[in-house]
Design a protein around this motif. Structure first.
Motif, PDB file in Angstrom:
ATOM      1  N   LEU A 130       0.819  -1.217   0.000  1.00 51.49           N
ATOM      2  CA  LEU A 130       0.000   0.000   0.000  1.00 51.49           C
ATOM      3  C   LEU A 130       0.851   1.264   0.000  1.00 51.49           C
ATOM      4  CD1 LEU A 130      -2.742  -0.978   2.608  1.00 51.49           C
ATOM      5  CD2 LEU A 130      -2.917  -1.031   0.116  1.00 51.49           C
ATOM      6  N   SER A 131       2.124   1.142  -0.358  1.00 47.93           N
ATOM      7  CA  SER A 131       3.038   2.283  -0.267  1.00 47.93           C
ATOM      8  C   SER A 131       2.508   3.527  -0.981  1.00 47.93           C
ATOM      9  CB  SER A 131       4.404   1.891  -0.847  1.00 47.93           C
ATOM     10  OG  SER A 131       5.309   2.962  -0.730  1.00 47.93           O
ATOM     11  N   LYS A 132       2.016   3.353  -2.188  1.00 47.38           N
ATOM     12  CA  LYS A 132       1.504   4.493  -2.959  1.00 47.38           C
ATOM     13  C   LYS A 132       0.270   5.100  -2.294  1.00 47.38           C
ATOM     14  CE  LYS A 132      -0.038   5.830  -7.597  1.00 47.38           C
ATOM     15  NZ  LYS A 132      -0.329   5.345  -8.985  1.00 47.38           N
ATOM     16  N   ASP A 133      -0.626   4.237  -1.815  1.00 50.28           N
ATOM     17  CA  ASP A 133      -1.850   4.711  -1.169  1.00 50.28           C
ATOM     18  C   ASP A 133      -1.543   5.455   0.131  1.00 50.28           C
ATOM     19  OD1 ASP A 133      -4.162   3.095  -2.735  1.00 50.28           O
ATOM     20  OD2 ASP A 133      -2.408   1.828  -2.469  1.00 50.28           O
ATOM     21  N   VAL A 134      -0.580   4.940   0.899  1.00 45.27           N
ATOM     22  CA  VAL A 134      -0.208   5.585   2.162  1.00 45.27           C
ATOM     23  C   VAL A 134       0.340   6.982   1.899  1.00 45.27           C
ATOM     24  CG1 VAL A 134       1.396   5.487   4.122  1.00 45.27           C
ATOM     25  CG2 VAL A 134       0.193   3.423   3.392  1.00 45.27           C
ATOM     26  N   GLU A 135       1.136   7.121   0.846  1.00 45.67           N
ATOM     27  CA  GLU A 135       1.681   8.442   0.517  1.00 45.67           C
ATOM     28  C   GLU A 135       0.576   9.402   0.087  1.00 45.67           C
ATOM     29  OE1 GLU A 135       5.206  10.526  -2.164  1.00 45.67           O
ATOM     30  OE2 GLU A 135       4.896   8.356  -2.247  1.00 45.67           O
ATOM     31  N   GLU A 136      -0.368   8.900  -0.729  1.00 46.82           N
ATOM     32  CA  GLU A 136      -1.440   9.769  -1.220  1.00 46.82           C
ATOM     33  C   GLU A 136      -2.400  10.184  -0.108  1.00 46.82           C
ATOM     34  OE1 GLU A 136      -3.320   7.605  -4.341  1.00 46.82           O
ATOM     35  OE2 GLU A 136      -1.732   8.012  -5.815  1.00 46.82           O
ATOM     36  N   GLN A 137      -2.761   9.256   0.767  1.00 46.07           N
ATOM     37  CA  GLN A 137      -3.779   9.539   1.783  1.00 46.07           C
ATOM     38  C   GLN A 137      -3.216  10.152   3.057  1.00 46.07           C
ATOM     39  OE1 GLN A 137      -6.957   6.956   2.621  1.00 46.07           O
ATOM     40  NE2 GLN A 137      -7.095   6.088   0.579  1.00 46.07           N
ATOM     41  N   PHE A 138      -1.983   9.767   3.435  1.00 48.65           N
ATOM     42  CA  PHE A 138      -1.458  10.213   4.719  1.00 48.65           C
ATOM     43  C   PHE A 138      -0.209  11.084   4.591  1.00 48.65           C
ATOM     44  CE2 PHE A 138      -3.371   5.920   5.470  1.00 48.65           C
ATOM     45  CZ  PHE A 138      -4.524   6.381   6.090  1.00 48.65           C
ATOM     46  N   GLY A 139       0.231  11.325   3.370  1.00 48.65           N
ATOM     47  CA  GLY A 139       1.408  12.171   3.186  1.00 48.65           C
ATOM     48  C   GLY A 139       2.658  11.574   3.792  1.00 48.65           C
ATOM     49  N   ALA A 140       2.707  10.244   3.906  1.00 53.47           N
ATOM     50  CA  ALA A 140       3.843   9.560   4.531  1.00 53.47           C
ATOM     51  C   ALA A 140       4.616   8.772   3.483  1.00 53.47           C
ATOM     52  CB  ALA A 140       3.364   8.634   5.640  1.00 53.47           C
ATOM     53  N   VAL A 141       5.923   8.693   3.671  1.00 54.94           N
ATOM     54  CA  VAL A 141       6.789   8.010   2.709  1.00 54.94           C
ATOM     55  C   VAL A 141       7.533   6.879   3.422  1.00 54.94           C
ATOM     56  CG1 VAL A 141       7.058  10.028   1.231  1.00 54.94           C
ATOM     57  CG2 VAL A 141       8.631   9.678   3.145  1.00 54.94           C
ATOM     58  N   PRO A 142       8.010   5.879   2.667  1.00 52.74           N
ATOM     59  CA  PRO A 142       8.707   4.744   3.302  1.00 52.74           C
ATOM     60  C   PRO A 142       9.998   5.167   3.987  1.00 52.74           C
ATOM     61  CG  PRO A 142       8.014   4.206   1.055  1.00 52.74           C
ATOM     62  CD  PRO A 142       7.828   5.680   1.222  1.00 52.74           C
ATOM     63  N   VAL A 143      10.234   4.560   5.152  1.00 50.50           N
ATOM     64  CA  VAL A 143      11.500   4.743   5.867  1.00 50.50           C
ATOM     65  C   VAL A 143      12.365   3.506   5.649  1.00 50.50           C
ATOM     66  CG1 VAL A 143      12.563   5.090   8.131  1.00 50.50           C
ATOM     67  CG2 VAL A 143      10.377   6.192   7.586  1.00 50.50           C
ATOM     68  N   GLY A 144      11.757   2.341   5.737  1.00 44.49           N
ATOM     69  CA  GLY A 144      12.473   1.095   5.513  1.00 44.49           C
ATOM     70  C   GLY A 144      11.543  -0.083   5.674  1.00 44.49           C
ATOM     71  N   GLU A 145      11.869  -1.184   5.012  1.00 47.08           N
ATOM     72  CA  GLU A 145      11.024  -2.375   5.076  1.00 47.08           C
ATOM     73  C   GLU A 145      11.405  -3.238   6.271  1.00 47.08           C
ATOM     74  OE1 GLU A 145      10.883  -5.805   2.035  1.00 47.08           O
ATOM     75  OE2 GLU A 145       9.214  -4.479   1.459  1.00 47.08           O
ATOM     76  N   MET A 146      10.400  -3.728   6.972  1.00 52.22           N
ATOM     77  CA  MET A 146      10.615  -4.620   8.109  1.00 52.22           C
ATOM     78  C   MET A 146      10.664  -6.051   7.558  1.00 52.22           C
ATOM     79  SD  MET A 146       7.953  -2.754  10.735  1.00 52.22           S
ATOM     80  CE  MET A 146       8.693  -3.368  12.258  1.00 52.22           C
ATOM     81  N   SER A 147      11.832  -6.456   7.085  1.00 49.82           N
ATOM     82  CA  SER A 147      11.968  -7.714   6.356  1.00 49.82           C
ATOM     83  C   SER A 147      11.479  -8.897   7.178  1.00 49.82           C
ATOM     84  CB  SER A 147      13.428  -7.934   5.954  1.00 49.82           C
ATOM     85  OG  SER A 147      14.249  -7.949   7.100  1.00 49.82           O
ATOM     86  N   LYS A 148      10.742  -9.774   6.516  1.00 45.77           N
ATOM     87  CA  LYS A 148      10.192 -11.013   7.069  1.00 45.77           C
ATOM     88  C   LYS A 148       9.045 -10.787   8.056  1.00 45.77           C
ATOM     89  CE  LYS A 148      14.497 -13.601   6.424  1.00 45.77           C
ATOM     90  NZ  LYS A 148      15.532 -14.443   7.064  1.00 45.77           N
ATOM     91  N   VAL A 149       8.591  -9.556   8.217  1.00 41.53           N
ATOM     92  CA  VAL A 149       7.395  -9.306   9.025  1.00 41.53           C
ATOM     93  C   VAL A 149       6.229  -9.183   8.063  1.00 41.53           C
ATOM     94  CG1 VAL A 149       6.249  -7.818  10.710  1.00 41.53           C
ATOM     95  CG2 VAL A 149       8.740  -8.084  10.760  1.00 41.53           C
ATOM     96  N   ARG A 150       5.337 -10.178   8.078  1.00 40.16           N
ATOM     97  CA  ARG A 150       4.250 -10.225   7.108  1.00 40.16           C
ATOM     98  C   ARG A 150       2.896 -10.118   7.797  1.00 40.16           C
ATOM     99  NH1 ARG A 150       4.946 -11.866   1.930  1.00 40.16           N
ATOM    100  NH2 ARG A 150       7.095 -12.223   1.272  1.00 40.16           N
ATOM    101  N   GLU A 151       2.023  -9.312   7.213  1.00 36.94           N
ATOM    102  CA  GLU A 151       0.653  -9.208   7.702  1.00 36.94           C
ATOM    103  C   GLU A 151      -0.247  -9.996   6.753  1.00 36.94           C
ATOM    104  OE1 GLU A 151      -2.389  -5.941   9.568  1.00 36.94           O
ATOM    105  OE2 GLU A 151      -0.831  -5.229   8.206  1.00 36.94           O
ATOM    106  N   GLN A 152      -1.124 -10.814   7.327  1.00 41.06           N
ATOM    107  CA  GLN A 152      -2.014 -11.657   6.524  1.00 41.06           C
ATOM    108  C   GLN A 152      -3.448 -11.127   6.584  1.00 41.06           C
ATOM    109  OE1 GLN A 152      -1.000 -15.300   8.619  1.00 41.06           O
ATOM    110  NE2 GLN A 152       0.238 -15.996   6.890  1.00 41.06           N
ATOM    111  N   PHE A 153      -4.200 -11.425   5.524  1.00 35.82           N
ATOM    112  CA  PHE A 153      -5.566 -10.939   5.412  1.00 35.82           C
ATOM    113  C   PHE A 153      -6.491 -12.118   5.107  1.00 35.82           C
ATOM    114  CE2 PHE A 153      -2.528  -7.938   3.449  1.00 35.82           C
ATOM    115  CZ  PHE A 153      -2.446  -7.058   4.518  1.00 35.82           C
ATOM    116  N   TYR A 154      -7.600 -12.183   5.845  1.00 36.35           N
ATOM    117  CA  TYR A 154      -8.507 -13.319   5.747  1.00 36.35           C
ATOM    118  C   TYR A 154      -9.947 -12.869   5.501  1.00 36.35           C
ATOM    119  CZ  TYR A 154      -4.851 -16.254   7.862  1.00 36.35           C
ATOM    120  OH  TYR A 154      -3.697 -16.931   8.123  1.00 36.35           O
ATOM    121  N   ALA A 155     -10.687 -13.733   4.816  1.00 42.90           N
ATOM    122  CA  ALA A 155     -12.145 -13.657   4.786  1.00 42.90           C
ATOM    123  C   ALA A 155     -12.645 -14.837   5.611  1.00 42.90           C
ATOM    124  CB  ALA A 155     -12.673 -13.755   3.358  1.00 42.90           C
TER     125      ALA A 155
END
Length: 298
Positions: A251-276
């Motif tokens: 969501l990097s592009k969306d975060v920048e557009e909606q919150f005016g925030a830019v990436p600082v660094g990736e938290m490697s191997k930390v994954r968020e999962q999404f379920y229905a």
């Protein structure tokens, strides 16, 4: 077959008192006299042979019978609303209703992305979305008040509810911040995060343990200036520059557009999962099926 003369007006007055927490507030909401509400409640209790409320100070609290009755009343009046919606739309065009529960810990940008596929069906789809705690949403799903729950965790093993988890996808996390903060902490990432102001989900959030483990593995001791149950509130504080905050890398592009925030660094191997989460092992609702198909095609 046993039958009772259940008066639905009496039941509706009971439902409103339970929702408002007092006879006075329910009477104000319904624009009727307090005495009218009290009389209708008394008649309902007489017909059921059970006390539905017990006084607690100046408030009324539900008895065990009242809690049972409220569960059924919720279903009855929700179905009534759905019936009115269906009848209102039946003369215009066929409308498919999708009632979605969205966990308050799920990034709102993710939930919007997931629901886009449902809105792209040839049939007209009406979305009805509710946000609540994970446990409350599962309860509503189990009694068919919801068609599906979108969340960041699967149903825990050994759960008594007969509901099923469907993995939609996952994304690595990135730390974001307003440009001034990002510039300050981007160099020598992640060691630069020692003492950095950080905004995090609370510890009951599915992703929090993985974030804490990442900090520990990298020997980082940030300054956690805020913890939030609600992901939207966390992002709002991040947009105001009060700290760095995690969000899905996808969501990097969306975060920048909606919150005016830019990436600082990736938290490697930390994954968020999404379920229905649904009531069926195999999805049968066309709109939910469209979401799953769109995800699997990517």
């Amino acid at each position: 077959m046993k039958t009772t003369n259940l008066n639905f007006r009496h039941l509706y007055y009971f439902w409103m008192v339970a929702k408002e927490g007092s006879v006075t507030r329910a009477a104000e909401r319904l624009d009727v006299a307090v005495q009218t509400i009290s009389a209708q409640l008394s008649l309902l209790e007489q017909s059921l042979g059970k006390s539905l409320f017990a006084p607690q100070g100046r408030r009324l609290v539900l008895t065990e019978a009242g809690r049972v009755a409220l569960g059924y009343a919720d279903q009855i009046f929700l179905l009534g609303e759905q019936m009115l919606d269906a009848l209102a739309n039946s003369d215009v065009e066929r409308t498919m209703r999708l009632t979605v529960g969205i966990s308050d810990s799920l990034p709102k940008l993710i939930s919007a992305r997931l629901l886009e596929a449902a809105l792209g069906l040839p049939e007209r789809v009406k979305l009805v979305c509710y946000e609540d705690k994970f446990e409350s949403l599962l309860g509503d799903l189990s009694v068919h008040k919801l068609d599906v729950v979108l969340t960041d965790r699967s149903v825990p093993p050994g759960a008594t509810l007969r509901v099923f988890s469907h993995l939609l996808g996952e994304s690595e996390l990135t730390l974001f911040g307003v440009p001034s903060l990002a510039k300050k902490y981007r160099t020598d990432f992640p060691q630069s995060l020692n003492g950095a102001p950080i905004l995090l989900p609370t510890r009951n959030n599915a992703i929090r343990g993985r974030i804490d483990h990442w900090f520990e593995v990298n020997g980082i001791h940030p300054n956690v200036v805020g913890e939030f149950d609600d992901n939207a509130l966390l992002n709002t504080f991040g947009r105001n520059g009060l700290g760095l905050f995690p969000a899905p890398s996808a969501l990097s592009k969306d975060v920048e557009e909606q919150f005016g925030a830019v990436p600082v660094g990736e938290m490697s191997k930390v994954r968020e999962q999404f379920y229905a989460i649904s009531n069926e092992r195999k999805i049968k609702h066309p709109a939910i099926d469209a979401i799953l198909l769109a995800i699997h095609r990517k």
